[in-house]
Design an enzyme around this catalytic site. Structure first.
Site, PDB file in Angstrom:
ATOM      1  N   GLY A  12      24.353  37.290  37.351  1.00 25.30           N
ATOM      2  CA  GLY A  12      25.216  36.896  36.234  1.00 25.30           C
ATOM      3  C   GLY A  12      26.549  36.391  36.763  1.00 25.30           C
ATOM      4  O   GLY A  12      26.612  35.786  37.845  1.00 25.30           O
ATOM      5  N   LYS A 185      41.998  51.826  35.376  1.00 27.85           N
ATOM      6  CA  LYS A 185      41.478  50.633  34.702  1.00 27.85           C
ATOM      7  C   LYS A 185      40.788  51.029  33.391  1.00 27.85           C
ATOM      8  O   LYS A 185      40.914  50.339  32.372  1.00 27.85           O
ATOM      9  CB  LYS A 185      40.503  49.900  35.638  1.00 27.85           C
ATOM     10  CG  LYS A 185      40.179  48.503  35.180  1.00 27.85           C
ATOM     11  CD  LYS A 185      39.475  47.681  36.240  1.00 27.85           C
ATOM     12  CE  LYS A 185      39.179  46.290  35.683  1.00 27.85           C
ATOM     13  NZ  LYS A 185      37.849  45.834  36.021  1.00 27.85           N
ATOM     14  N   ASN A 203      44.835  39.790  22.780  1.00 27.34           N
ATOM     15  CA  ASN A 203      45.577  40.941  23.316  1.00 27.34           C
ATOM     16  C   ASN A 203      47.022  40.972  22.813  1.00 27.34           C
ATOM     17  O   ASN A 203      47.554  42.026  22.462  1.00 27.34           O
ATOM     18  CB  ASN A 203      45.573  40.895  24.845  1.00 27.34           C
ATOM     19  CG  ASN A 203      44.196  41.158  25.418  1.00 27.34           C
ATOM     20  OD1 ASN A 203      43.251  41.404  24.673  1.00 27.34           O
ATOM     21  ND2 ASN A 203      44.071  41.091  26.731  1.00 27.34           N
ATOM     22  N   SER A 253      37.595  41.494  27.162  1.00 27.80           N
ATOM     23  CA  SER A 253      36.161  41.368  27.463  1.00 27.80           C
ATOM     24  C   SER A 253      35.321  42.004  26.350  1.00 27.80           C
ATOM     25  O   SER A 253      34.259  41.484  25.980  1.00 27.80           O
ATOM     26  CB  SER A 253      35.844  42.021  28.811  1.00 27.80           C
ATOM     27  OG  SER A 253      36.295  43.360  28.804  1.00 27.80           O
TER      28      SER A 253
HETATM   29  P1  NAP Z   1      26.672  39.390  33.294  1.00 26.23           P
HETATM   30  O1  NAP Z   1      27.259  38.037  33.460  1.00 26.23           O
HETATM   31  O2  NAP Z   1      26.106  39.762  31.971  1.00 26.23           O
HETATM   32  O3  NAP Z   1      25.527  39.544  34.406  1.00 26.23           O
HETATM   33  C1  NAP Z   1      24.705  40.656  34.478  1.00 26.23           C
HETATM   34  C2  NAP Z   1      23.442  40.228  35.187  1.00 26.23           C
HETATM   35  O4  NAP Z   1      22.644  41.383  35.427  1.00 26.23           O
HETATM   36  C3  NAP Z   1      22.576  39.250  34.376  1.00 26.23           C
HETATM   37  O5  NAP Z   1      22.298  38.126  35.169  1.00 26.23           O
HETATM   38  C4  NAP Z   1      21.311  40.038  34.091  1.00 26.23           C
HETATM   39  O6  NAP Z   1      20.118  39.297  34.158  1.00 26.23           O
HETATM   40  C5  NAP Z   1      21.302  40.989  35.275  1.00 26.23           C
HETATM   41  N1  NAP Z   1      20.442  42.141  35.032  1.00 26.23           N
HETATM   42  C6  NAP Z   1      20.511  43.080  34.075  1.00 26.23           C
HETATM   43  N2  NAP Z   1      19.519  43.967  34.199  1.00 26.23           N
HETATM   44  C7  NAP Z   1      18.804  43.569  35.272  1.00 26.23           C
HETATM   45  C8  NAP Z   1      17.644  44.056  35.899  1.00 26.23           C
HETATM   46  N3  NAP Z   1      17.027  45.147  35.461  1.00 26.23           N
HETATM   47  N4  NAP Z   1      17.184  43.389  36.978  1.00 26.23           N
HETATM   48  C9  NAP Z   1      17.782  42.288  37.447  1.00 26.23           C
HETATM   49  N5  NAP Z   1      18.897  41.773  36.886  1.00 26.23           N
HETATM   50  C10 NAP Z   1      19.392  42.407  35.808  1.00 26.23           C
HETATM   51  O7  NAP Z   1      27.707  40.536  33.677  1.00 26.23           O
HETATM   52  P2  NAP Z   1      29.049  40.412  34.548  1.00 26.23           P
HETATM   53  O8  NAP Z   1      30.123  39.844  33.712  1.00 26.23           O
HETATM   54  O9  NAP Z   1      28.734  39.777  35.859  1.00 26.23           O
HETATM   55  O10 NAP Z   1      29.404  41.950  34.744  1.00 26.23           O
HETATM   56  C11 NAP Z   1      28.774  42.801  35.693  1.00 26.23           C
HETATM   57  C12 NAP Z   1      29.649  44.049  35.824  1.00 26.23           C
HETATM   58  O11 NAP Z   1      30.880  43.659  36.433  1.00 26.23           O
HETATM   59  C13 NAP Z   1      30.024  44.678  34.484  1.00 26.23           C
HETATM   60  O12 NAP Z   1      30.082  46.070  34.582  1.00 26.23           O
HETATM   61  C14 NAP Z   1      31.417  44.129  34.208  1.00 26.23           C
HETATM   62  O13 NAP Z   1      32.215  44.951  33.381  1.00 26.23           O
HETATM   63  C15 NAP Z   1      31.976  44.072  35.630  1.00 26.23           C
HETATM   64  N6  NAP Z   1      33.070  43.105  35.782  1.00 26.23           N
HETATM   65  C16 NAP Z   1      32.894  41.817  35.375  1.00 26.23           C
HETATM   66  C17 NAP Z   1      33.935  40.913  35.549  1.00 26.23           C
HETATM   67  C18 NAP Z   1      33.794  39.476  35.123  1.00 26.23           C
HETATM   68  O14 NAP Z   1      34.799  38.738  35.158  1.00 26.23           O
HETATM   69  N7  NAP Z   1      32.639  39.000  34.741  1.00 26.23           N
HETATM   70  C19 NAP Z   1      35.149  41.335  36.118  1.00 26.23           C
HETATM   71  C20 NAP Z   1      35.281  42.657  36.529  1.00 26.23           C
HETATM   72  C21 NAP Z   1      34.224  43.551  36.350  1.00 26.23           C
HETATM   73  P3  NAP Z   1      19.689  38.182  33.107  1.00 26.23           P
HETATM   74  O15 NAP Z   1      20.428  36.945  33.540  1.00 26.23           O
HETATM   75  O16 NAP Z   1      18.225  38.073  33.336  1.00 26.23           O
HETATM   76  O17 NAP Z   1      20.090  38.676  31.772  1.00 26.23           O
END
Ligand code: NAP
Length: 306
Positions: A12, A185, A203, A253
């Site tokens: 993701g 955080k 916000n 978020s």
């Molecule tokens: P995201 O864009 O929704 O990506 C999550 C990914 O995980 C998706 O590609 C999903 O696959 C995959 N996934 C879920 N279950 C799975 C499984 N069983 N097997 C394989 N892949 C699986 O989420 P994100 O924004 O990257 O966030 C990830 C974490 O980082 C979260 O806890 C978030 O709070 C944290 N975070 C994110 C950011 C940010 O800016 N994005 C910043 C700081 C922290 P599919 O594509 O198939 O659905």
């Protein structure tokens, strides 16, 4: 000798951001996708695309499903907090002895669940202020430069591979106090994000609800102290105000998740805080009421409230 492969679980936003930077620095990277259908969809395209300052680059990163047989020695867990435990459990049979995992999940609770399941492995917790979003499958936009703190509550020594993150241009620092950072955080998130959902606002509009925010900060600071995290409580209210002002034009978020009809990570943020308050027999009425309002709001929209 070839450096060990980084397996990235979850392609993701954050998974793509990390996978692309590691791969272009020459580190072997393999994506682990959820099933054959997702693998076929990925393989039908040219790879993962990362957009930085308006410029796109595509990286032909190898990918596999859980069914692949190769051992996993180094795993970046980049799925949402509510998916982490189940996804890692599916991969557990492939983890080599002394495997190292980096857990990128926001909030608290998922990291302990993963670590408890894998007593032989080393689980490194991360707290990141980098920002990325996914405009469509297999694409991530690097939207906010930031920093990633890494630490292992069970072992203070840094792992030997940290220089790979330097080479990959991933700004980071090892800290013995990763739990303090994660709690801080979490507290910032609890003071801001639920209210932005309930008031359906950016916000900055929380400046009109300053009393409510201050009351929540006081209860959150009390909670942090009772959870053995007094440092995470220092000047919490001031930092919350600073974050609200600095991100005034942004939607949080959690607001973005809810407004797009996606599941939020409430269970690992406000839900975790309220459960911790209960465990410590603390009566924090405003926090509890905030959770009740948010749960009702999510249920009203047909979204999961845990
Ligand atoms: P995201 O864009 O929704 O990506 C999550 C990914 O995980 C998706 O590609 C999903 O696959 C995959 N996934 C879920 N279950 C799975 C499984 N069983 N097997 C394989 N892949 C699986 O989420 P994100 O924004 O990257 O966030 C990830 C974490 O980082 C979260 O806890 C978030 O709070 C944290 N975070 C994110 C950011 C940010 O800016 N994005 C910043 C700081 C922290 P599919 O594509 O198939 O659905």
């Amino acid at each position: 000798m070839l450096a060990p492969t980084w397996h990235v679980l979850g392609a993701g936003s954050l998974g793509t951001l990390w996978a692309c930077r590691l791969a272009r620095s020459g580190v072997p990277v393999r994506l682990i996708l959820r099933d054959e259908a997702r693998l076929r969809a990925y393989l039908a395209g040219p790879g993962l695309t990362l957009v930085e300052q308006g410029v796109s680059h595509t990286y032909a990163i190898a990918a596999e499903t859980f069914d692949s047989q190769t051992p996993v020695a180094r795993l970046l867990v980049a799925c949402k907090a509510y998916d982490a435990e189940h996804a890692v459990a599916r991969l557990a049979p492939r983890l080599s002895a002394n495997a190292e995992l980096v857990l990128l999940q926001n909030g608290l609770g998922s990291q302990d669940a993963v670590a408890a399941m894998l007593p032989q492995a080393r689980c490194i917790f991360a707290s990141s202020t980098e920002g990325a979003f996914r405009p469509r499958d297999w694409h991530a936009v690097f939207a906010g430069h930031g920093f990633t703190w890494l630490g292992d509550p069970a072992r203070p020594q840094p792992p030997l591979w940290l220089h790979q993150l330097d080479q990959a241009g991933i700004p980071h620092q090892w800290t013995p106090d990763i739990l303090t950072r994660l709690w801080r955080k979490l507290a910032l998130n609890c003071a801001i994000n639920p209210l932005t959902v309930l008031y359906d606002c950016r916000n900055g509009e929380l400046q009109q609800h300053a009393c409510e925010v201050a009351t929540l900060c006081a209860e959150l600071a009390e909670l942090l102290e009772h959870c053995g995290q007094p440092e995470a409580a220092v000047d919490l209210a001031c930092e919350v105000q600073r974050v609200i002002a600095a991100t005034a034009a942004n939607f949080s978020s959690m607001h973005q998740d809810v407004s797009h009809g996606r599941r939020s990570e409430i269970g690992y943020l406000l839900g975790y805080a309220c459960a911790a308050a209960q465990r410590h027999n603390r009566s924090l009425p405003h926090l509890r009421q905030l959770q009740a309002r948010l749960v009702a709001h999510l249920q009203g929209k047909g979204l999961p409230s845990v």
